[in-house]
Each structure stands twice: as structure tokens, then as C-alpha cells.
Write an enzyme that holds these catalytic residues in place. Structure first.
Site, PDB file in Angstrom:
ATOM      1  N   ARG A   1     -25.705 -53.648  17.320  1.00 40.25           N
ATOM      2  CA  ARG A   1     -27.093 -53.583  16.836  1.00 40.25           C
ATOM      3  C   ARG A   1     -28.039 -52.695  18.095  1.00 40.25           C
ATOM      4  O   ARG A   1     -28.118 -53.262  19.167  1.00 40.25           O
ATOM      5  CB  ARG A   1     -27.753 -54.972  16.798  1.00 40.25           C
ATOM      6  CG  ARG A   1     -29.304 -54.525  16.370  1.00 40.25           C
ATOM      7  CD  ARG A   1     -29.759 -56.063  15.806  1.00 40.25           C
ATOM      8  NE  ARG A   1     -31.358 -55.576  15.588  1.00 40.25           N
ATOM      9  CZ  ARG A   1     -32.326 -56.277  16.309  1.00 40.25           C
ATOM     10  NH1 ARG A   1     -32.143 -56.968  17.378  1.00 40.25           N
ATOM     11  NH2 ARG A   1     -33.533 -55.695  15.943  1.00 40.25           N
TER      12      ARG A   1
ATOM     13  N   HIS B   1     -38.184 -50.140  17.292  1.00 40.28           N
ATOM     14  CA  HIS B   1     -38.329 -51.396  18.148  1.00 40.28           C
ATOM     15  C   HIS B   1     -39.293 -51.085  19.205  1.00 40.28           C
ATOM     16  O   HIS B   1     -39.022 -51.016  20.500  1.00 40.28           O
ATOM     17  CB  HIS B   1     -36.985 -51.633  18.947  1.00 40.28           C
ATOM     18  CG  HIS B   1     -36.554 -52.925  19.556  1.00 40.28           C
ATOM     19  ND1 HIS B   1     -35.445 -53.805  19.114  1.00 40.28           N
ATOM     20  CD2 HIS B   1     -37.299 -53.811  20.421  1.00 40.28           C
ATOM     21  CE1 HIS B   1     -35.675 -55.033  19.783  1.00 40.28           C
ATOM     22  NE2 HIS B   1     -36.616 -54.930  20.492  1.00 40.28           N
TER      23      HIS B   1
ATOM     24  N   GLU C   1     -39.142 -57.341  14.802  1.00 45.67           N
ATOM     25  CA  GLU C   1     -40.390 -58.396  15.311  1.00 45.67           C
ATOM     26  C   GLU C   1     -41.702 -57.772  15.043  1.00 45.67           C
ATOM     27  O   GLU C   1     -42.468 -57.356  16.049  1.00 45.67           O
ATOM     28  CB  GLU C   1     -40.035 -58.660  16.627  1.00 45.67           C
ATOM     29  CG  GLU C   1     -38.808 -59.279  16.857  1.00 45.67           C
ATOM     30  CD  GLU C   1     -38.703 -59.906  18.349  1.00 45.67           C
ATOM     31  OE1 GLU C   1     -39.438 -59.775  18.934  1.00 45.67           O
ATOM     32  OE2 GLU C   1     -37.772 -60.620  18.449  1.00 45.67           O
TER      33      GLU C   1
ATOM     34  N   ASN D   1     -34.378 -63.382  14.622  1.00 42.81           N
ATOM     35  CA  ASN D   1     -34.227 -63.449  16.107  1.00 42.81           C
ATOM     36  C   ASN D   1     -34.700 -64.827  16.471  1.00 42.81           C
ATOM     37  O   ASN D   1     -35.922 -65.223  16.331  1.00 42.81           O
ATOM     38  CB  ASN D   1     -35.070 -62.386  16.769  1.00 42.81           C
ATOM     39  CG  ASN D   1     -34.605 -60.977  16.572  1.00 42.81           C
ATOM     40  OD1 ASN D   1     -33.654 -60.739  15.758  1.00 42.81           O
ATOM     41  ND2 ASN D   1     -35.447 -59.926  16.949  1.00 42.81           N
TER      42      ASN D   1
ATOM     43  N   TYR E   1     -35.257 -67.429  19.775  1.00 41.81           N
ATOM     44  CA  TYR E   1     -35.254 -67.786  21.200  1.00 41.81           C
ATOM     45  C   TYR E   1     -35.594 -69.218  21.651  1.00 41.81           C
ATOM     46  O   TYR E   1     -35.001 -69.762  22.261  1.00 41.81           O
ATOM     47  CB  TYR E   1     -36.047 -67.191  21.982  1.00 41.81           C
ATOM     48  CG  TYR E   1     -35.402 -65.335  21.931  1.00 41.81           C
ATOM     49  CD1 TYR E   1     -34.535 -65.133  23.033  1.00 41.81           C
ATOM     50  CD2 TYR E   1     -35.720 -64.595  20.922  1.00 41.81           C
ATOM     51  CE1 TYR E   1     -33.850 -63.996  23.030  1.00 41.81           C
ATOM     52  CE2 TYR E   1     -35.288 -63.388  21.130  1.00 41.81           C
ATOM     53  CZ  TYR E   1     -34.448 -62.901  21.972  1.00 41.81           C
ATOM     54  OH  TYR E   1     -33.749 -61.578  22.025  1.00 41.81           O
TER      55      TYR E   1
ATOM     56  N   GLU F   1     -30.800 -61.330  17.071  1.00 43.55           N
ATOM     57  CA  GLU F   1     -30.995 -61.783  18.562  1.00 43.55           C
ATOM     58  C   GLU F   1     -31.003 -63.096  18.852  1.00 43.55           C
ATOM     59  O   GLU F   1     -31.661 -63.852  17.982  1.00 43.55           O
ATOM     60  CB  GLU F   1     -32.284 -61.399  18.936  1.00 43.55           C
ATOM     61  CG  GLU F   1     -32.319 -59.602  19.041  1.00 43.55           C
ATOM     62  CD  GLU F   1     -33.579 -59.046  19.552  1.00 43.55           C
ATOM     63  OE1 GLU F   1     -34.389 -59.936  20.376  1.00 43.55           O
ATOM     64  OE2 GLU F   1     -34.124 -57.940  19.512  1.00 43.55           O
TER      65      GLU F   1
HETATM   66  C1  GCO Z   1     -36.898 -58.903  21.032  1.00 44.01           C
HETATM   67  C2  GCO Z   1     -36.739 -58.349  21.732  1.00 44.01           C
HETATM   68  C3  GCO Z   1     -36.159 -57.823  22.972  1.00 44.01           C
HETATM   69  C4  GCO Z   1     -36.597 -58.864  24.165  1.00 44.01           C
HETATM   70  C5  GCO Z   1     -35.930 -60.096  23.874  1.00 44.01           C
HETATM   71  C6  GCO Z   1     -36.428 -60.941  25.034  1.00 44.01           C
HETATM   72  O1  GCO Z   1     -36.587 -58.340  19.793  1.00 44.01           O
HETATM   73  O2  GCO Z   1     -37.671 -59.914  20.885  1.00 44.01           O
HETATM   74  O3  GCO Z   1     -36.904 -57.535  21.083  1.00 44.01           O
HETATM   75  O4  GCO Z   1     -36.575 -56.552  23.190  1.00 44.01           O
HETATM   76  O5  GCO Z   1     -35.974 -58.233  25.127  1.00 44.01           O
HETATM   77  O6  GCO Z   1     -36.541 -60.981  22.699  1.00 44.01           O
HETATM   78  O7  GCO Z   1     -37.640 -61.332  25.252  1.00 44.01           O
END
Ligand code: GCO
Length: 461
Positions: A95, A142, A187, A309, A311, A361
């Protein structure tokens, strides 16, 4: 490129369980992700126009240490080596994102037209993936908006949505028949909120009205782009990538529960409900954007897939109590909370009729360093394993999950944190541009090797 796998089998490094491998299955897409501004470099070269991140980085005090994407990982020159690393890791997909100002230097705001050198770069990159058996998953935006469009209002003006649709159509015509998927935005929450409300990201505005208008124009541009791509006969799967979190209330006190729901509405529902339900959720309690009749129908174009995505989670305490953080935090200070991934996916699955989902992600920053030729990032192996377990739980419970992309292939430019945070499976020495696969890369490599052997023995394709 032969990459040895000297991983000792310690508890931290044991491979994915049989249950997880079996659940994610033979057709599951395994990939890594990057983005243009974070790795490419080549700023001001090859006819590339200025982007809002070039301008933001050049503004004192905006980015840690005054870092910028000027050279980054020098991927514009080193892309064959980088694609070799993806292939040698056993991944089947990559990606990446296209830098709009590299292919259309002024974004259509003036008369610069299309930049053949930039278009040629992405042609070669995509062909390079296909030659290595890597499925190309492209993202159009992006965050590197051409500065020329920012100069006439950027995402706060409606016209930018049309400019984006023109750019999308051009890229779809050019690359579409070679892509495994095409996403419009990455995002939009970050562009709207971090770029226009908190000012942490480019273009650095702090204005609630601009935030609301930006989020609407991003969604509108997505809808216009999908229409234009389909009208042009682009046949690869089309979608969008949203950053999402589960939300935990600190207690069952109604004030905490209400706060958790509002934060979830602001991060998740504000973007997904226009796309899937054709309306903004009133529970976000945010300024309503100005819109025209018909906008919501335009935004709610059918999606071939949704990129998620993930985290960390949202923690909501009306008293300001900190999250307990039983799994610790990453180098970003973000709580590690793997079960939030399954909680999130199951909530989405029960609240909406979802298209097929890919995790586009997931990953962590860790203070990694090379030690005698190795990078022992055991914390990242744990992070990946626990999130893949959560993913298997969600898939077993019925979510239509098709793929997983680790963020990121390489250590890279982490936005306002500059080069201070390392998210890669591969370490980058920025002074020499030497790439060193970390233990997490070798761990993924071993897992993928095993997955492939199993596919071979069961006869699945
Ligand atoms: C995202 C991010 C990345 C960041 C990652 C870590 O899509 O959030 O696009 O660009 O580097 O999330 O913060």
C-alpha cells in the site's frame, strides 16, 4: 535479495498461533504500507510542485527538530531496493500513496498541467510491484495537497473537491488496470481535525468552521472521485481509508458513557455515516458544515471496500482519569490496546452493512536501534501478534476481513514528530540510507513462509 532469518525462538518471538493463521486463511492479503511524503524525498525535483507539507515543515516551530520530507528515505531513487525488501519479506501486497504535486504540480489551480516525469515514476513503481508479484494498493491523498490549491483556500473551498476528482480520474485512467485497489483519502479525520482545528498538521489552521467545511469537502471529493472513476471505466476496487478507534468509558457513570459516545461519534461516525448512511451523526455535537442539496447522496457512493487504520483506543473519563494501560504504551505515548481492534470491528459490523474490510494500517513506534547488525524490536512483535489475534477474533465473529497492512515498511518521516519516531519493520539510517530489517520483519517473514507452506500442502491457491 536473500535475507537470513536468525530469529531465536523465544517466548516473545513465537509465531502466530495455528488458530490465527487458519482464521486469516489462504486468500488473506498480507502487506505493508507507506505514504509518499513520509518516504519519497525528491522534493523540488523531477518537476514536483510544492506541497502543503513542504510549506508547513519550512515554518519554524511546526515540526520537531525542523525536520522535513526533503530527502526522507530517498525512495524516489531507492524504490527497487524497497520493493525487493517487501518481496523478500514474503508479503503479497504493498500500500503506497501518490504525491498529487508530483503528478500535477499546481493541482489544477493554474496551467501547469500534468508532469510526465512524475507520472512516469508511478508507472515504473507499479510495474516494479507487478514484476515482483506484489499487488499494488494505491491511495490518492495521504495529505500532500499541492500548495497552489492551498493558496486559493485548500480543502475549505468546494472547488478543491472537483480538482481532486479530476486528479483521481487521471490517475485511474493511467494506473487503474494495474492496481489491486484504489483509495481516495487516507484518514480524512487527520486532515480535517489535525490540519484545521488543532493546527498540529499542515496547513496548521485552528478554526472549527474550517474543520467542518474541510471534512465535508473531503467526503464530497471522495464521492465525486468515485463517480468520475466509475464513469471512466476504472475497474479495480474503489474505497477509502479511515482511522478509527474503539471508545472505552472510564466507568458506567452516565457522564463517562456520554463522553465516550461523543468522542466515538467525532472520530468514527462523523466520517463513516455520511459514506454509508448519507448523513452526519448529530451525536458528534459539532458545527454542521454548509452543504448543497444532493451532497449527501454524492458522498454515499457504493464502496467496494473500507480501509481501517487502527492504532489505539479512545479513553473517555469526564473526571480526567488516565487509562489503566495494562499493555503499556508505544513511543508515541499511545496506549497499546489490541482488543480495541476487535471491539471496533464488531461494533461497525453490527451498526452498518459494511463492505469488505482491509486493515490498511496498524503498527507502533518503538525507540529502535541497530545492535551488531540486528534490531531487536520485540515490543513490535508482541504488538503485531496481539493485534492479529484480535483480527482473527473479529473475522471468526463474522466481519468480512480481507487483508492486513503493517504500518510501516520503513522508518520514516512521522509528520510533526519528524524523524524522532520509528514505525518501520525495516530500520533506516537517515545519514547513510542503509536499510536494516528488524526482528519484526523477520518474524513476519517466518509467519508468511509458514502460511505459504500450509497453502501449498492444502492445495489452496
Ligand atoms: C496514518 C498515518 C501515517 C502515520 C501513522 C503513525 O495514516 O495515520 O497516515 O502516516 O505515520 O499513522 O502515526
Amino acid at each position: 535479495m536473500p535475507i537470513a532469518s536468525p530469529l531465536a525462538e523465544t517466548t516473545a518471538q513465537r509465531l502466530l498461533s495455528d488458530r490465527v493463521r487458519a482464521c486469516l486463511g489462504p486468500d488473506f492479503v498480507w502487506g505493508v504500507a507507506t505514504s509518499s511524503y513520509q518516504i519519497e524525498g525528491g522534493v523540488g525535483q523531477g518537476g514536483r510542485g510544492e506541497s502543503i507539507w513542504d510549506r508547513f515543515c519550512a515554518t519554524p516551530g511546526k515540526v520537531r527538530n525542523g525536520d522535513s520530507g526533503r530527502i526522507a528515505c530517498d525512495h524516489v531513487n531507492r524504490w527497487p531496493e524497497d520493493l525487493d525488501l517487501i518481496q523478500a519479506g514474503g508479503f503479497g501486497a504493498y500500500r503506497f500513496s501518490i504525491a498529487w504535486p508530483r503528478v500535477q504540480p499546481d493541482g489544477g489551480a493554474g496551467s501547469a498541467g500534468w508532469n510526465s516525469e512524475g507520472l512516469g515514476f508511478y508507472d515504473r513503481l507499479v510495474d516494479g510491484m507487478l514484476e515482483r508479484g506484489l499487488a499494488p494498493h494505491a491511495t490518492l491523498y495521504h495529505w500532500d495537497l499541492p500548495q497552489a490549491l492551498q493558496d486559493v483556500g485548500g480543502w475549505t473551498v468546494r472547488e478543491t473537491a472537483q480538482r481532486f476528482a479530476d486528479y483521481a480520474e487521471q490517475m485511474g485512467r493511467r494506473l487503474g488496470d494495474r492496481l489491486a485497489s484504489l483509495s481516495t483519502h487516507n484518514e480524512p479525520w487527520c486532515t480535517a481535525i489535525l490540519g484545521h482545528l488543532t493546527g498540529q498538521f499542515a496547513p496548521g489552521w485552528t478554526d472549527e468552521g474550517a474543520m467542518a467545511q474541510t471534512s465535508h469537502h473531503l467526503l464530497l471529493s471522495h464521492g465525486l472521485a468515485l463517480q468520475a472513476l466509475r464513469a471512466a471505466g476504472v475497474s479495480c476496487p474503489l474505497g477509502i481509508v479511515l482511522n478509527m478507534s474503539s471508545a472505552s468509558a472510564a466507568s458506567d457513570d452516565p457522564a463517562d458513557v456520554r463522553l465516550a459516545e461523543r468522542e466515538y461519534a467525532r472520530m468514527v461516525r462523523w466520517f463513516i455515516e455520511p459514506l454509508l448512511l448519507g448523513r452526519y451523526p448529530p451525536e458528534a455535537e459539532w458545527l454542521a458544515p454548509m452543504q448543497r442539496e444532493g451532497d449527501m447522496a454524492l458522498i454515499a457512493q457504493p464502496l467496494d471496500f473500507l480501509g481501517v487504520n487502527y492504532y489505539t483506543r479512545i479513553w473517555a473519563s469526564s473526571q480526567g482519569l488516565p487509562a489503566p494501560r495494562p499493555h503499556g504504551v508505544t513511543d508515541m505515548g499511545w496506549e497499546i490496546y489490541p482488543s480495541g481492534l476487535s471491539e471496533l470491528l464488531l461494533r461497525l459490523h453490527s451498526d452498518y452493512r459494511l463492505p469488505p474490510v482491509m486493515i490498511t494500517e496498524n503498527g507502533m513506534a518503538n525507540p529502535d536501534s541497530v545492535q551488531a547488525g540486528r534490531v531487536p524490536d520485540l515490543a513490535r512483535i508482541d504488538y503485531l501478534r496481539q493485534h492479529l489475534e484480535a483480527l482473527a477474533d473479529a473475522k471468526a465473529a463474522g466481519v468480512d476481513l480481507r487483508g492486513y497492512f503493517a504500518w510501516s515498511l520503513l522508518d520514516n518521516f512521522e509528520w510533526d514528530s519528524g524523524y524522532g519516531k520509528r514505525f518501520g519493520l525495516v530500520h533506516v539510517d537517515y545519514a547513510t540510507q542503509v536499510r536494516t530489517p528488524k526482528d519484526s520483519y523477520r518474524w513476519m517473514q517466518q509467519n508468511l513462509k509458514q502460511v505459504k507452506q500450509e497453502v501449498g500442502t492444502t492445495g489452496a491457491s
